[in-house]
Write a protein that holds these residues in place. Structure first.
Motif, PDB file in Angstrom:
ATOM      1  N   ALA A   1      45.237  49.149  48.374  1.00 49.18           N
ATOM      2  CA  ALA A   1      44.670  47.898  48.881  1.00 49.18           C
ATOM      3  C   ALA A   1      45.425  47.416  50.114  1.00 49.18           C
TER       4      ALA A   1
ATOM      5  N   PRO B   1      40.466  44.341  49.564  1.00 51.36           N
ATOM      6  CA  PRO B   1      41.049  44.498  48.233  1.00 51.36           C
ATOM      7  C   PRO B   1      40.037  44.914  47.175  1.00 51.36           C
TER       8      PRO B   1
ATOM      9  N   LEU C   1      47.452  40.328  44.997  1.00 48.72           N
ATOM     10  CA  LEU C   1      47.236  40.594  46.420  1.00 48.72           C
ATOM     11  C   LEU C   1      47.073  39.288  47.203  1.00 48.72           C
TER      12      LEU C   1
END
Length: 289
Positions: free
Chosen positions: A139, A153, A226
């Motif tokens: 990612a 992502p 993330l």
């Protein structure tokens, strides 16, 4: 003359009523939690008392009150409103990841199990190669190329989760393929794809669904991580992972809710999805015994 008395053990009726799909009260509560989260995500614009992106520096880090039930963050934004809207991005991203990875993984697993031979070897080795790459690293690499946001992502995590589904589907599809009814349909002249679509896939669907429920929780946690690291949803958009990042500095000033509230939402959702997935898997295992 003698009399006998009943020795039926006493059971609390409340716990019996909480059973769903033959599972215990914890499973039922988890399903209810997930239903509430989905309802909150859908009705967030109606339920949120304030605009989640509205700034009010005069109310920075205001404590809980009648105007702000959970207080405000450093920019004076209402935490409750951001949590409600954050449920949308928090659930939408994992939903896309699970949908894409389940579709691709099921297709790859069924083809590998049904065709066998060189097709099975190529597809299995390809899944092993993707499986060896950490999803978060993939990612981050994709974000550096495409840019931050939800798209990169989601694509990366969908690719990373596909081997998990593919391996599972390949294993149970091979077992299902060995059952007598499959050969019986083929002897009757049914094509392989017809047998797969009408009989094999419906039989393996419950197991895949149970795994997808657990994958949803894992994907939610990965996407939140993330966003926390700055590679996912970007401020000022409300997102649970990004809210934790923004709330770190508030913790140093003694305000815990800006970071604690979204953290609790993530933990609650991940645990609920895990319990539901495990419960469905247990029920499927009991049915197959």
């Amino acid at each position: 003359m003698t009399t006998t008395t009943s020795t039926v053990p006493y059971r609390r009726p409340g716990f019996r009523r909480l059973r769903l799909f033959g599972q215990g009260p914890l499973f039922t509560v988890s399903v209810a939690v997930l239903a509430v989260l989905v309802l909150v995500a859908v009705l967030a614009p109606v339920l949120a008392p304030y605009d989640p992106e509205a700034l009010d520096l005069s109310a920075s880090l205001a404590g809980t009150s009648g105007d702000h039930v959970l207080g405000t963050d450093q920019s004076g934004r209402d935490i409750l409103s951001r949590l409600l809207h954050g449920a949308r991005t928090g659930l939408l991203g994992p939903l896309l990841v699970v949908a894409v990875s389940t579709l691709l993984g099921t297709l790859i697993g069924v083809v590998a199990a049904w065709r066998g031979g060189w097709a099975d070897t190529i597809l299995s080795r390809s899944m092993d190669m993707v499986f060896a790459i950490p999803g978060l690293l993939l990612a981050i690499l994709l974000v550096t190329v495409v840019g931050s946001g939800m798209t990169a992502p989601v694509i990366a995590m969908a690719v990373a989760y596909t081997p998990y589904v593919g391996r599972l589907v390949r294993g149970i599809a091979r077992q299902e393929k060995a059952r007598p009814y499959i050969e019986a349909y083929r002897v009757q002249g049914w094509s392989g794809w017809t047998v797969c679509l009408r009989h094999l896939l419906p039989n393996i669907a419950p197991t895949v669904f149970a795994q997808s429920a657990m994958n949803f929780g894992y994907a939610l946690m990965d996407l939140a991580a993330l966003s926390y690291l700055g590679f996912g949803v970007q401020p000022p958009t409300a997102d649970w992972g990004a809210m934790i990042n923004e709330g770190q500095s508030a913790v140093q000033q003694g305000a815990m809710l800006p970071a604690l509230a979204p953290s609790a939402c993530i933990v609650l959702a991940v645990v609920a999805f895990g319990i539901v997935g495990e419960g469905l898997a247990d029920r499927i295992a009991k049915r197959e015994r």
